[in-house]
Design an enzyme around this catalytic site. Structure first.
Site, short mmCIF file in Angstrom:
data_model
loop_
_atom_site.label_atom_id
_atom_site.label_comp_id
_atom_site.label_asym_id
_atom_site.label_seq_id
_atom_site.Cartn_x
_atom_site.Cartn_y
_atom_site.Cartn_z
N ASP A 86 0.83 -1.21 0.00
CA ASP A 86 0.00 0.00 0.00
C ASP A 86 0.86 1.26 0.00
O ASP A 86 2.03 1.25 0.36
CB ASP A 86 -0.90 0.03 1.24
CG ASP A 86 -2.01 -0.99 1.19
OD1 ASP A 86 -2.05 -1.77 0.21
OD2 ASP A 86 -2.83 -1.04 2.13
N HIS A 238 3.77 -2.29 3.02
CA HIS A 238 3.74 -0.93 2.47
C HIS A 238 5.02 -0.65 1.70
O HIS A 238 6.12 -0.99 2.15
CB HIS A 238 3.59 0.11 3.59
CG HIS A 238 2.28 0.01 4.32
ND1 HIS A 238 2.05 -0.91 5.31
CD2 HIS A 238 1.11 0.70 4.17
CE1 HIS A 238 0.81 -0.78 5.77
NE2 HIS A 238 0.22 0.18 5.09
#
Length: 702
Positions: A86, A238
């Site tokens: 992400d 991430h």
């Protein structure tokens, strides 16, 4: 410059369309800045700031889509891993993640923030080219659970277009920001998921949240990303939103660890059997336009930040330098010299000055200086100005009548009739104090001085507009004159109160008539002729300032346009030596920067301030504005004290900065456009109210 004149040439091409272009330009600037602020509003990470108070409504599995019967969920098969990342793409960390994936030959799914795709489209294309999925993570990393429906649709649409414009792919996969496992989905999250999946997208949650965004350490990330008992899992990691060095290191350890345990890696689209499809031409075009507009907004933000910084440095430097020069000018001691008692001829050009001419003439006679003759040149008045002066029957006062030819011609006529070698030029709406003429001519004791500027003050200052002009005269004009006097480069002797040697006027070629700022034009010519210009701050003259915004606009429009004409006319002073070179290399650059360039840029700076109100911390803006206002108030207070004025008008300074300043900047814009287009500006007449005459009466004059 007085306002009671009109020149003989009145032809005019008055530009109007430029205001439409100007307004459109400011709107585009504001839109670009606002979009840049919106696009940069995203954060990173999976956790919300603050506790979650919504009621949990657990979903079973991480893949969520909308079917006719409602939301359905689905899981990965055993020993299958879908790596998901992400908050990217990030120019530093995403390439490192991709390098690890390529080294281990495993695919992954990247949920990209749309604004970051626009900022680095090449990185988005690399993700797709290397066989990875690219999904949506909203355009600004917005929390959709608390967003209005229109904001949700906007976030999804912008991200879809951004990815289509960068990669040519249609977005199907979506991960909500601040999301984690299905069991953590609350009631508001569920409503947002319904909204998103109803638009045809597949929401992807996570089975395992590594919490790598918290930077808990590589070992902790590896443990959190390892499934139990051979279960399949969607791993949440991430590649953007902060320092992801631990993520990269953990990924390099986690992939071979899971491979050794018999896990296979897949993309989300492969697991669901929903291969990526090509985006429509419309989406690609909209995405390209969106990327260009975001780049424009980012560029504008950078330029405006630098412009604001430069303007602040220049403005603060100007205040400090003005105050320092004013302090030096007020305290320096001149060598004693003999007083000047030579005869003086006062020339008053007048066109329709019936409201003030009586008070003006009476203030010029019977003062402290002996041997004063007054010549009133009636320049074709239609209101009986000349008759008023003649009825006074004062000795030493003459009236010369001529057909209307403009102020410069009237002044040159008066100079031709004058008997004295020291000449005082006075506007027809100006009232002198008894000692003004005597104080004004004292600097002529120095034979190098060819002209002297007096101290013009606003007479009609009881209303707010008059107060603002009073502050402008004292703070700006007179502080500037003290500074120019120290630097020996005075660019303007005001038409309201100035004295000249006849020889200096002859060397300058008389009062010029080819610009609308004849006082500035004449002063520049005197410098280039080798004469010194002095400032007699105690030679005070009271003048009537515009009483309405319309009159103020016309006056300042003409002043600005005429000053630009005069600067251009005397631009050769930049290359000269002596007094002309001193003027050209000191005063002219100052005028260009502070009276042309910065005012032209000021509307854009104000738009940037509006952008700041929308997207920057309010306390920072308030603190900065209050600090600047305090510095201006201190400088204004010092200027008022130097001029012997009351500090009471300072209360209107904040309003002057917010309202009056904008008008002055727009005037410069109008004048600059007029000058660039080569238009010829008519001389607008200002309606007289008799304020100067009333002031004379208040001070006991007849």
């Amino acid at each position: 410059m007085p306002d009671g004149y009109r020149p003989r040439h009145v032809s005019r091409r008055d530009p109007r369309a430029h205001w439409v272009l100007f307004a459109l330009g400011l709107l585009v600037l504001l839109a670009g800045l606002a979009f840049n602020g919106y696009a940069r509003g995203g954060g990173g990470g999976s956790g919300r700031a603050g506790p979650v108070t919504q009621v949990p409504t657990p979903l079973s599995w991480p893949f969520v889509r909308s079917d006719p019967g409602g939301l359905t969920t689905r899981a990965l098969p055993p020993r299958t891993i879908a790596l998901t990342f992400d908050d990217g793409p990030d120019p530093r960390w995403t390439p490192q993640v991709l390098d690890v994936l390529r080294r281990h030959q495993v695919p992954a799914t990247f949920f990209a923030v749309g604004s970051r795709v626009d900022a680095d489209p090449a990185l988005a294309r690399r993700i797709v080219a290397e066989g990875h999925d690219l999904g949506s993570h909203t355009f600004t990393h917005a929390d959709l659970s608390s967003a209005a429906p229109w904001r949700r649709r906007l976030e999804l649409s912008l991200t879809r277009n951004a990815i289509a414009g960068a990669t040519g792919r249609q977005v199907v996969l979506f991960r909500p920001p601040f999301s984690s496992r299905p069991g953590d989905v609350g009631s508001r999250d569920l409503a947002a998921l319904r909204d998103v999946t109803d638009q045809g997208q597949i929401a992807v949650l996570a089975d395992l949240d590594t919490n790598d965004w918290r930077r808990p350490g590589v070992d902790a990330i590896v443990r959190a990303g390892t499934p139990a008992d051979g279960a399949g899992a969607v791993l949440l990691m991430h590649d953007g939103g902060g320092d992801r060095s631990q993520t990269v290191a953990a990924l390099d350890r986690l992939i071979p660890l899971l491979q050794d345990r018999g896990y296979t890696f897949t993309t989300v689209s492969a697991a669901l059997g929903t291969p990526a499809s090509a985006a429509s031409t419309g989406d690609r075009l909209r995405g390209t336009a969106l990327r260009w507009f975001q780049a424009l907004g980012s560029g504008l933000s950078t330029v405006m930040t630098w412009l604001l910084a430069v303007a602040l440095v220049l403005g603060l430097g100007r205040l400090a330098f003005q105050a320092g020069c004013a302090w030096w000018h007020a305290r320096r001691r001149h060598p004693p010299s003999r007083a000047v008692w030579s005869p003086v001829s006062v020339i008053v050009p007048a066109f329709n000055e019936a409201a003030n001419i009586r008070a003006t003439v009476l203030s010029l006679v019977g003062g402290d200086h002996p041997s004063v003759e007054v010549i009133v040149v009636d320049d074709g008045s239609t209101d009986g100005t000349a008759d008023i002066v003649e009825r006074l029957g004062l000795p030493g006062v003459r009236v010369v009548r001529q057909r209307n030819a403009g102020k410069p011609a009237a002044l040159n006529t008066g100079i031709g009739y004058a008997r004295a070698d020291l000449l005082v030029l006075v506007d027809g709406d100006t009232v002198f104090q008894p000692d003004t003429i005597h104080r004004l001519v004292q600097p002529f004791a120095d034979p190098r001085v060819g002209a002297v500027s007096g101290n013009a003050k606003v007479a009609n200052r009881r209303r707010l507009l008059g107060r603002w002009q009073h502050l402008e005269y004292v703070i700006g004009f007179n502080l500037d004159r003290r500074m120019y006097a120290v630097l020996r480069c005075m660019p303007t002797i005001p038409g309201a109160v100035g004295a000249f040697r006849r020889a200096a006027l002859r060397d300058a070629g008389g009062v010029p008539g080819d610009t609308l700022a004849e006082d500035t034009d004449l002063t520049l010519a005197l410098h280039r002729a080798g004469w010194e210009i002095a400032y007699a701050e105690r030679a005070i003259a009271w003048t009537e300032a515009p009483a309405t915004l319309r009159q103020l606009w016309r006056q300042r429009y003409r002043w600005g346009y005429g000053t630009m004409q005069a600067m251009w006319k005397h631009r050769a002073a930049l290359r000269e030596r002596g007094a002309g070179g001193r003027l050209g290399r000191r005063a002219l650059p100052y005028l260009v920067v502070f009276q042309v360039l910065l005012p032209l840029a000021a509307p854009a700076v104000d738009v940037f301030a509006v952008y700041g109100l929308l997207f920057l911390p309010a306390y920072q803006l308030a603190a900065g504005w209050l600090l600047l206002l305090l510095l201006q108030a201190v400088t204004a207070g010092y200027a008022l004290r130097l001029d012997g004025e009351s500090l009471r008008p300072l209360w209107s300074l904040p309003l002057q900065q917010v309202l009056y300043r904008q008008i002055m900047y727009l005037v410069v814009v109008q004048a600059a456009v007029t000058a660039v287009l080569g238009s010829r500006l008519r001389w607008h007449r200002m309606a007289r109210t008799g304020a100067a005459a009333a002031l004379a009466s208040d001070h006991g004059r007849p």
